[in-house]
Design a protein around this motif. Structure first.
Motif, PDB file in Angstrom:
ATOM      1  N   VAL A 115       0.402  -1.301  -0.031  1.00 11.42           N
ATOM      2  CA  VAL A 115      -0.019  -0.135  -0.459  1.00 11.42           C
ATOM      3  C   VAL A 115       0.748   1.230  -0.151  1.00 11.42           C
ATOM      4  N   LEU A 116       2.153   0.684   0.912  1.00 10.30           N
ATOM      5  CA  LEU A 116       2.458   2.236   0.280  1.00 10.30           C
ATOM      6  C   LEU A 116       3.512   3.039  -1.072  1.00 10.30           C
ATOM      7  N   VAL A 119       1.262   4.697  -2.719  1.00  2.76           N
ATOM      8  CA  VAL A 119       0.532   6.090  -2.862  1.00  2.76           C
ATOM      9  C   VAL A 119       2.258   6.206  -3.035  1.00  2.76           C
ATOM     10  N   ALA A 143      -2.963   4.994   2.168  1.00  2.00           N
ATOM     11  CA  ALA A 143      -2.786   3.840   2.230  1.00  2.00           C
ATOM     12  C   ALA A 143      -3.100   2.995   3.168  1.00  2.00           C
TER      13      ALA A 143
END
Ligand SMILES: Nc1ncnc2c1ncn2[C@@H]1O[C@H](COP(=O)(O)OP(=O)(O)OP(=O)(O)O)[C@@H](O)[C@H]1O
Length: 301
Positions: A115-116, A119, A143
């Protein structure tokens, strides 16, 4: 077909204050939704009910076919609450991994990195929140809302207070993910919502006062013309173009032109030809009305 949101008479009161007042909604699960409306209109309350953070005072609400907060919805909805914060004491990757573990995901650290990356902040995994800018922190919290690949993601004012570059990064993220999940986004930035959403709900005093489809903008016999800087006071020239019903000057060089749609299917080309003949340079021509015009300016005939 399962609806994204189905509400009947949805009402939420805080003591004597009615925040949502008998809302009826049927929102299909095939597009992203913008929530707009003045401060205190009830947007955050609606989002909180959808997430199951709050219970309605009365009325019926189904999200993706199930009651908010029910086990059937676990992991299917992600949310960025309006004032969400990161814990200053832990690295951002660790915090995201913690939330992934709480969701019961098998590889929480891997999910945190995924998820990091979404973004575009993979390099911040080991950083403490205070080492990041406000915009980066906001993106980290977005995120968090994407952990576990939820079907529906609610973002309450995701770009509030962000500089243009960070706001753009958020917009690009939403548009990249639109094929994979649905978004409900609350914001006061109408231009931005127009770029991210398919349907716009206008909430006012706890009621849905308007529901628009963004793509319908071209069907209204209207366009917005921006002339080149310094090209002011051309209203009378524009008003004489065949098919024009009304010209309204919005800003120094910006005009809203309403025209006879039926008789002039290629009105934009006719207008450009007229501009060329009158040697009036232009900067921008946009078919349809802006969201602001559609929501807040009554049709003038
Ligand atoms: N916990 C609460 N207790 C009492 N009143 C509340 C509470 N939460 C919200 N309200 C009131 O309910 C109304 C709707 O608030 P809500 O936060 O949903 O509006 P909003 O549209 O999200 O506003 P904003 O754009 O300012 O975020 C407001 O009048 C607000 O003051």
């Amino acid at each position: 077909m399962t609806l994204m949101i189905e509400a009947r008479g949805l009402t939420k009161r805080y003591g004597s204050k009615t925040a949502l007042d008998g809302v009826d909604l049927n929102l299909a699960a095939n597009g992203s939704i913008a929530l707009v409306g003045p401060n205190g209109a009830g947007k955050t309350t609606l989002m909180s009910l959808i997430c199951g953070y709050l219970h309605p005072t009365s009325g019926h609400l189904r999200v993706l076919g199930d009651a908010p907060g029910s086990p059937a919805l676990l992991g299917r909805i992600g949310a960025l609450p309006q004032d969400a914060q990161l814990d200053p004491g832990f690295g951002v990757g660790l915090q995201l991994a913690h939330f992934a573990a709480l969701q019961g995901l098998d590889k929480p650290k891997q999910e945190a990195r995924r998820v990091l990356e979404l973004v575009q902040l993979a390099e911040t995994y080991d950083s403490l929140p205070q080492a990041l800018s406000h915009g980066m922190r906001k993106r980290v919290i977005i995120a968090q809302a994407l952990i576990g690949q939820p079907e529906l993601v609610l973002l309450d004012e995701p770009t509030a207070g962000l500089d243009p570059a960070n706001a753009r990064a958020v917009r690009e993220l939403v548009n990249r993910l639109r094929g994979e999940c649905r978004f409900i986004i609350s914001s006061h930035n109408l231009e931005e919502l127009q770029k991210m959403c398919d349907t716009v709900l206008h909430i006012d005093h706890g009621r849905i006062s308007n529901q628009l489809t963004v793509d319908d903008a071209g069907q209204e016999g209207a366009l917005t013309l921006t002339l080149a800087p310094g090209t002011e006071d051309q209203q009378s020239v524009l008003a004489q173009v065949t098919g024009v019903r009304q010209v309204t000057r919005r800003d120094r060089e910006e005009y809203l032109i309403r025209y006879d749609l039926g008789g002039h299917p290629d009105f934009d080309l006719e207008l450009l030809t007229a501009l060329k003949a009158a040697r009036i340079p232009y900067r921008r021509l946009a078919l349809g009305l802006s969201l602001e015009e559609r929501l807040f300016t009554p049709e003038q005939s």
